[in-house]
Write an enzyme that holds these catalytic residues in place. Structure first.
Site, short mmCIF file in Angstrom:
data_model
loop_
_atom_site.label_atom_id
_atom_site.label_comp_id
_atom_site.label_asym_id
_atom_site.label_seq_id
_atom_site.Cartn_x
_atom_site.Cartn_y
_atom_site.Cartn_z
N GLY A 75 0.83 -1.20 0.00
CA GLY A 75 0.00 0.00 0.00
C GLY A 75 0.87 1.25 0.00
N ILE B 162 -0.18 -5.27 5.64
CA ILE B 162 0.08 -4.80 4.29
C ILE B 162 1.36 -5.42 3.74
CG2 ILE B 162 -1.24 -2.69 4.60
CD1 ILE B 162 1.28 -1.15 5.13
N THR C 179 3.58 -6.42 5.97
CA THR C 179 4.54 -6.04 6.99
C THR C 179 4.82 -7.12 8.02
OG1 THR C 179 2.60 -4.99 7.92
CG2 THR C 179 4.21 -3.55 6.90
N ARG D 66 11.98 -1.78 21.14
CA ARG D 66 12.07 -3.25 21.09
C ARG D 66 11.70 -3.74 19.69
NH1 ARG D 66 9.06 -5.57 25.81
NH2 ARG D 66 11.11 -5.86 26.74
N ILE D 67 12.48 -4.64 19.19
CA ILE D 67 12.18 -5.23 17.89
C ILE D 67 11.33 -6.47 18.14
CG2 ILE D 67 13.17 -6.28 15.83
CD1 ILE D 67 13.60 -3.20 16.14
N GLN E 133 11.20 -5.16 6.73
CA GLN E 133 10.76 -3.78 6.59
C GLN E 133 11.93 -2.86 6.25
OE1 GLN E 133 7.47 -2.30 6.85
NE2 GLN E 133 7.42 -4.39 6.12
N GLY F 284 7.87 2.27 15.85
CA GLY F 284 7.72 1.89 14.44
C GLY F 284 9.07 1.64 13.79
N GLU G 279 9.17 2.66 8.33
CA GLU G 279 9.53 3.78 7.46
C GLU G 279 10.92 4.33 7.75
OE1 GLU G 279 5.03 5.22 6.48
OE2 GLU G 279 6.08 6.32 8.02
#
Lengths: 729, 316
Positions: free
Chosen positions: A238, A465, A467, A612-613, A622, A686, A689
Site C-alpha cells: 500500500g 500490508i 509487513t 524493542r524489535i 521492513q 515503528g 519507514e
C-alpha cells in the site's frame, strides 16, 4: 486501557515469543497462493459482474457532453453510472478531490463513469465506446512556476534569530534541493468487490485503514457507517496509497447498486497512477550556519509543495525540527495550489523527501567545515527537542547508530577527497546519512477469545500490508497468554472486528500490538476470575495458569464456555511530555561508470534504534524493503509531469521505474538493543519507514564521493551529471 | 480490447492470404506486444491469424556459412543457441539485455523486429499521436521526451524503436525473408526493413499488407569482438536510454549500430570508417544532423562516451 505512565515490568518482558525471529504465520498461505487478495474473493460473490472505470481525458475543465448510447448497447452491459445518475454523493474526510468527477473535472484520469458488464472484457470494451466532450480549462501544473504564489502552511517555527545568526556564521551553506512526484507502485492494484444486501453494503477490498475506509465510503454514499462492512485481510502493498478510500471502491458500490449484482473492480496500472494519490514533489531551501568547529548556529529549512485545492503540504521539514541542535532556527512550509492529481501520504511522508534534502545538505556542510560527515552529525546531536529544550526524547541513540554503523561499514577506509578511488572504469565512493522518523501511536482495539480447545483467537480490524502484522499480533497474544504460537489464531482486516490503529506512518506495529496487549490483560483477568485465581498474582506460561502452588491448564478455564475479552489501548500525554522518534544511520558504497555514468550500489548498511524489535525477521524485511525503495528514490523514481496537459506521463511500470533485483546489492541491517518504556507496554516503536529515511541522501553522498559531482535534484540520473564526470584516462 | 475473432493458420501462404484479404486482420505469434496494445485499444484488430505452429521455429546452418533463424524462434532460444553464441555473440548479448526471462520465452524473432515504440504518448489514447492516429499530432514534441529519438525523427514523430535484438541484426547485416499472399517470397536487407517516420510514422516497415516474415538470415560470421552495451536507468528490465552494438576487429576497424536514438536501429556505415580516429569522430558522423530535445540531448554525449568505453573494452 490508557497508557499514561511509562511501562514497568510486564508479561511482554519475558520475551519467550516476542522478540524471537519468527517466520510469518501467514507465509504458507502466501507462498501457496491461497491468501485471498481483494480481487480474488471469488467465493463471496460468485455471480459478480465486472466494472471498468472511465477516467477523465483532461486535467482541468468541464464535461460538456457524454454519449453513453453505444456503450449501453454493447454486449453484456448491465449498467453505467456517471455523476449525473449516481445520486447525491458526499466526500470522505480523507479525500481531497472527489472520487467521482463530473461535470467538473479536477484532475487527469479522475473517475467519471463506471461500466458494469457480464465480463471484464465486455466492460472494458464498452467503456471505450463512451464518447465525452470536454471544455478544457487552464490548470496549474508546474510547482516551480507556482512557487512564488504558494501560501503559508504548517508546520512553521522560529527559534532565536536565524537571520542574524546566519549572517554572522563563519561557515555557511545555502542550497536548494528538489524531489519529484513519486508513485506508490505497489504490486497489488487497487481492487474491490462490492455487494449489496438490501441497504447493507459489503466491500472486499485492499485498504490499510479499515475504519477510515468504511466511514468515508459511508459518507461518500450518504449512508450510515454501520451499513457498510469493509473486509481486507491481505494487502499486496500500500505504501500509503491505500490509507484512504479510493475510487474503485466507490465505483464498485455504485455499479453494484445500479446493476443489482455484486461488482468487481480492479484499477488497471496505467489508470491508477493519475487516478489515485502520489507523494508530491518538493522544492527545499536549506541554509546552515556553523562555527569552524562544526557547531550549527543557524538552521533553516523551507519547503514548497503543491496539491489540489483544499489539500495539504508534503511536510518535508518535519525532521528538521528535531534532528540536529542549533540555537537559531527557521522552519517554513509553503503550499501551492496545483491541478495535478491529489498529493497525499506515501511511505514516511515528510521525512522521506525531507531527509533526501537535509542529509545532502549535512554532507555539503561537513565538507565546507573540513569535517567527517559522521562526526559533524555527532557534534550536532541533541538529546532534547531543539524548539523546546525542556522536552526530552524518550530514547535517542542516533550517536550510537552513527558510531556503530561507521565501525561496521569500514567508514575509516573512505577517502574524503571526492573522485579519488577507482576500480577499473568505476569511480567508487562511500556516503552516509542519518535516519530519522517520528513515532506515532494511534488508538487500537482488539478482541481476544479463549476457546474450549485452548485456542486463543485475536480479532481486530488491523491490517497486514505485507509487513507481518499477523505474526507480531500472534506473538503478542502468545506471550500474554503463555501459549505457543501455534495455539493462536489471528483474524484481521474486517470492520466487524474492533477498530484498530490500522497500518501506516509506521504506527501500526506498536499501536496494534499494544491494543492486543490491553485485550489480553482483560482476558487474563477473566480467566483468573473463572479459575478463582487472584488476577494480579496469576502467571501465564507453558499453557498453564499458575497462582501460588495451584496450576491449571489454560484450556480448562474455557471448558465451561468460551471467554471473550475486548479492550483498546488509548494514549495519554507521554507523546507530548517526551518526543518519541526512531533513529538510524545509513551507509552506502556506490560505483559510477566513468564512461556512461551508470550507478551501481555495491553495498548498504543500516543501523537502527527503534525500541524493542518485536520480530527481527519481519523488522529486517521492513528495513531492506525501505532501503530498496530509497535506492529507487535516489536513482530512478520520478513521475514525469506534462506541464501542458497536466498529468503524469509515465503512468505504467514500464515508464515509472522502481529497482529490480539487479539494482540491489547485499543489504545489512543492524538493530541496536533498545527498549522504550515511555512509548508503550510493548516498549517498541515503528520500524516500517525509518529504513527509507536518509537512504536517498546516503546514495547521493556516495555518488558525490565517487565522482566529485554534486546533484541536488532527484532522481540522480546520469543525464544530470554525465558532462561533469571526470575525463576518461 | 475490441472483440475479435481468431483462427490458426495452416500454412505461411494461407496466413498471408488471410491477412491480405481481410481488413483488420493481423498475425499473432508471441503476443507479448500486440496483446498489451490490444488491451489499451492502441491496436484494434478484428481478426487474429495465429502463425504459431507453422514450423518456423528452427535455427539452421546455411550453405554459404550463414545461419537462418526461423521467424518463430523465441528470443530465449535464439540467444542461447550454441551457433549464435559462438559466431554471432552480439545477438545473444543484445537479446538477453531486453525484456525479462518470461517475455523472452514467449517473444519471437519476427515479433521482436515488429514491436512498436514505447513512447508514453503513443500508449495514452487521450493524447495526440501521429503514429497511433495519423494526423492527430505529436504530444511528445514539446512534452516529456527523455526516452525519445534524436535522429532520423521528424516533426510528425520522435519515437524510437525499442528492440535490442534488432541493433545486433543491423550490425550483422541480417536479412528478413518474407512470403506474400500470392506465395512469392522476397529478402529485405535489415537496413531497409524499418522506415523513418517522415509524414507517415504509422508506417514502420517495408512489409506489405499480409506479408509474413518467415525467417531472419545472418551472413557468414565476420569474427571480431562483439560487445553490446545498453545504458538504462536501472540495471535490468528497462528500455535503453541508448545502446551500442559493436563488432570490433583486432585492427580497430569495425561496425557500430546504436539503439535508443532513432526510429530504427541506427547505423551509418560511413561513420565506421572513423573508428581508428576514436569514438568522438565516429559519433560526429553517426549522429550528424541530430535534432535532440532539451530532455534528450544528453544522448549525444552518452553515445560518444559509451562508444568510447566499448572501443576501449574491445582493445582489452
Amino acid at each position: 486501557m490508557k497508557f499514561d505512565t511509562p511501562a514497568g515490568q510486564n508479561p511482554i518482558d519475558q520475551l519467550r515469543v516476542v522478540g524471537k525471529p519468527t517466520h510469518r504465520i501467514d507465509g504458507p498461505l502466501k507462498v501457496t497462493g491461497t491468501a485471498p487478495y481483494a480481487y480474488e474473493h471469488h467465493d463471496v460473490a460468485p455471480n459478480a459482474a465486472y466494472g471498468f472505470i472511465v477516467g477523465a481525458a483532461i486535467a482541468k475543465g468541464r464535461i460538456t457532453s457524454m454519449d453513453l448510447k453505444y456503450a449501453k448497447a454493447a454486449p453484456g452491459v448491465l449498467a453505467i453510472v456517471t455523476a449525473a445518475d449516481a445520486g447525491p454523493l458526499g466526500k470522505g474526510k480523507f479525500n481531497t478531490a472527489k472520487l467521482l468527477g463530473g461535470p467538473e473535472v479536477d484532475h487527469y484520469h479522475q473517475a467519471i463513469a463506471i461500466v458494469v458488464a457480464e465480463t471484464f472484457e465486455q466492460a472494458r470494451h464498452a467503456a471505450s465506446l463512451i464518447t465525452v466532450q470536454y471544455a478544457r480549462a487552464e490548470g496549474r501544473f508546474d510547482l516551480a512556476a507556482a512557487k512564488d504564489d504558494a501560501g503559508p502552511s504548517e508546520p512553521s517555527a522560529t527559534v532565536g534569530d536565524f537571520d542574524q545568526a546566519y549572517a554572522a556564521a563563519p561557515v555557511k551553506l545555502d542550497a536548494t534541493y528538489t524531489t519529484p512526484d513519486h508513485s506508490h507502485a505497489m504490486m497489488e492494484p487497487y481492487a474491490t468487490v462490492a455487494a449489496w444486501e438490501g441497504d447493507q453494503l459489503t466491500v472486499w477490498t485492499s485498504n490499510q485503514m479499515i475504519d477510515w475506509g468504511r466511514t468515508d465510503l459511508a459518507t461518500t454514499l450518504g449512508i450510515p457507517a454501520e451499513k457498510v462492512r469493509m473486509v481486507s485481510p491481505y494487502i499486496g502493498g500500500g505504501f500509503g496509497g491505500k490509507l484512504f478510500l479510493r475510487s474503485e471502491a466507490v465505483m464498485a458500490a455504485l455499479g453494484a447498486r445500479a446493476a443489482k449484482r455484486p461488482v468487481k473492480v480492479a484499477m488497471p496500472r496505467p489508470f491508477s497512477i493519475n487516478n489515485t494519490t502520489h507523494r508530491p514533489a518538493t522544492i527545499q531551501l536549506i541554509r546552515l550556519g556553523a562555527t569552524p568547529d562544526g557547531k550549527i548556529t543557524a538552521f533553516a529549512h523551507e519547503s514548497w509543495s503543491g496539491d489540489q485545492p483544499g489539500g495539504g503540504p508534503e511536510v518535508a521539514v518535519q525532521q528538521s525540527r528535531l534532528l540536529y541542535a542549533g540555537a537559531n532556527r527557521l522552519i517554513r512550509t509553503r503550499l501551492a495550489v496545483l491541478d495535478l492529481p491529489e498529493g497525499n501520504a506515501m511511505r514516511a511522508p515528510g521525512e522521506a523527501p525531507g531527509m533526501m534534502a537535509l542529509e545532502i545538505a549535512m554532507d555539503e556542510m561537513a565538507e565546507k567545515l573540513g569535517m567527517d560527515p559522521v562526526e559533524f552529525r555527532i557534534v550536532n546531536d541533541t538529546q532534547v527537542d531543539p524548539e523546546n529544550p525542556s522536552r526530552k526524547f524518550s530514547q535517542r541513540q542516533l550517536v550510537e547508530c552513527l558510531r556503530q554503523g561507521a565501525e561496521r561499514f569500514g567508514w575509516n577506509r573512505r577517502n574524503a577527497k571526492p573522485g579519488s578511488v577507482r576500480d577499473g572504469r568505476w569511480l567508487v565512493g562511500m556516503g552516509m546519512a542519518a535516519a530519522f522518523r517520528n513515532n506515532m501511536n494511534f488508538t487500537s482495539g482488539a478482541r481476544v477469545r479463549l476457546g474450549d480447545d485452548g485456542m486463543v483467537t485475536v480479532e481486530t480490524d488491523m491490517t497486514d500490508i505485507g509487513t507481518g502484522s499477523y505474526t507480531i499480533i500472534a506473538q503478542t497474544a502468545a506471550e500474554m497468554m503463555g501459549v505457543d504460537l501455534d495455539r493462536v489464531v489471528v483474524r484481521l482486516g474486517d470492520s466487524n472486528f474492533p477498530v484498530s490503529s490500522g497500518s501506516g506512518g509506521q504506527f501500526g506495529a506498536n499501536s496494534s500490538t499494544s491494543g492486543v496487549y490491553a485485550a489480553c490483560v482483560k482476558l487474563r483477568e477473566a480467566v483468573a476470575q473463572r479459575l478463582g485465581f487472584n488476577a494480579s498474582e496469576a502467571t501465564f506460561a507453558d499453557g498453564q495458569v499458575r497462582s501460588g502452588n495451584r496450576s491449571v491448564a489454560l484450556a480448562d478455564a474455557a471448558k465451561a464456555g468460551e471467554i471473550v475479552a475486548e479492550d483498546r489501548m488509548e494514549w495519554g500525554d507521554l507523546e507530548k511530555t517526551y518526543q518519541q522518534s526512531t533513529f538510524g544511520a545509513h551507509f552506502v558504497e556506490a560505483a559510477v561508470d566513468m564512461a556512461t555514468g551508470e550507478t551501481r550500489i555495491r553495498r548498504m548498511l543500516a543501523v537502527a534504534a527503534a525500541g524493542r524489535i518485536l520480530n527481527p525477521i519481519s523488522a529486517r524485511s521492513q528495513m531492506i524493503g525501505a532501503m530498496t525503495m530509497g535506492v529507487g528514490g535516489a536513482l530512478m523514481e520520478e513521475l514525469a509531469v506534462d506541464k501542458r496537459f497536466g498529468f503524469f506521463v509515465n503512468h505504467d511500470l514500464a515508464g515509472y521505474e522502481v529497482p529490480v533485483h539487479a539494482d540491489i546489492p547485499h543489504l545489512e541491517v543492524v538493530f541496536l538493543d533498545e527498549t522504550d518504556p515511555i512509548v508503550s507496554p510493548m516498549k517498541a516503536k515503528g520500524i516500517g519507514e525509518l529504513g527509507l529515511c536518509g537512504v536517498g541522501a546516503a546514495v547521493a553522498n556516495a555518488i558525490y564521493n565517487a565522482t566529485g559531482v554534486r546533484v541536488r535534484d532527484y532522481p540522480i540520473t546520469l543525464d544530470k551529471y554525465l558532462d561533469r564526470l571526470p575525463q576518461m584516462a | 480490447m475490441r472483440p475479435f475473432t481468431y483462427e490458426r493458420a495452416t500454412s505461411a501462404r494461407d496466413a498471408a492470404a488471410k491477412v491480405a484479404g481481410r481488413p483488420g486482420a493481423r498475425f499473432i505469434a508471441g503476443g507479448t506486444n500486440l496483446l498489451d496494445l490490444m488491451k489499451l485499444e492502441i491496436e484494434t484488430p478484428t481478426h487474429l491469424i495465429d502463425v504459431n505452429g507453422l514450423g518456423f521455429d528452427k535455427i539452421e546452418d546455411m550453405q554459404d556459412g550463414g545461419v537462418r533463424v526461423g521467424a518463430l524462434v523465441s528470443n530465449t532460444a535464439l540467444a542461447s543457441h550454441p551457433r549464435i553464441r559462438r559466431d554471432y555473440g552480439l545477438i545473444s548479448r543484445a537479446t538477453v539485455a531486453g525484456a525479462s526471462g518470461q517475455l523472452r520465452n514467449k517473444a519471437t524473432t519476427a515479433g521482436n523486429l515488429l514491436q512498436r515504440t514505447r513512447c508514453s504518448y503513443f500508449y495514452d489514447t487521450n493524447m495526440p499521436c501521429n503514429k497511433r492516429q495519423p494526423g492527430s499530432g505529436c504530444a511528445a514534441l514539446g512534452g516529456f521526451s527523455r526516452q525519445l529519438g534524436v535522429i532520423g525523427i521528424s516533426d510528425a514523430c520522435i519515437a524510437t524503436h525499442p528492440s535490442d535484438m534488432a541493433i545486433a541484426l543491423r550490425a550483422l547485416d541480417a536479412s528478413v525473408e518474407t512470403i506474400k499472399a500470392d506465395g512469392s517470397t522476397r529478402t529485405i536487407p535489415i537496413a531497409d526493413f524499418h522506415r523513418l517516420p517522415g509524414n507517415t510514422p504509422h508506417i514502420e516497415n517495408a512489409l506489405e499488407r499480409g506479408e509474413l516474415i518467415t525467417a531472419v538470415t545472418l551472413p557468414r560470421p565476420i569474427g571480431g569482438t562483439h560487445i553490446y552495451h545498453k545504458v538504462r536507468d536501472r540495471a535490468s528490465y528497462a528500455f535503453a536510454l541508448i545502446s551500442i552494438g559493436a563488432i570490433i576487429q583486432k585492427d580497430g576497424t569495425g561496425r557500430v549500430a546504436v539503439g535508443g536514438v532513432a526510429p530504427k536501429p541506427w547505423r551509418v556505415e560511413a561513420a565506421e570508417a572513423e573508428m581508428p580516429q576514436g569514438a568522438k569522430a565516429v559519433t560526429a558522423k553517426l549522429l550528424a544532423g541530430a535534432r535532440p530535445t532539451h530532455h534528450n540531448e544528453f544522448k549525444l554525449t552518452l553515445v560518444e562516451r559509451t562508444l568510447g568505453a566499448v572501443m576501449a573494452e574491445a582493445k582489452g
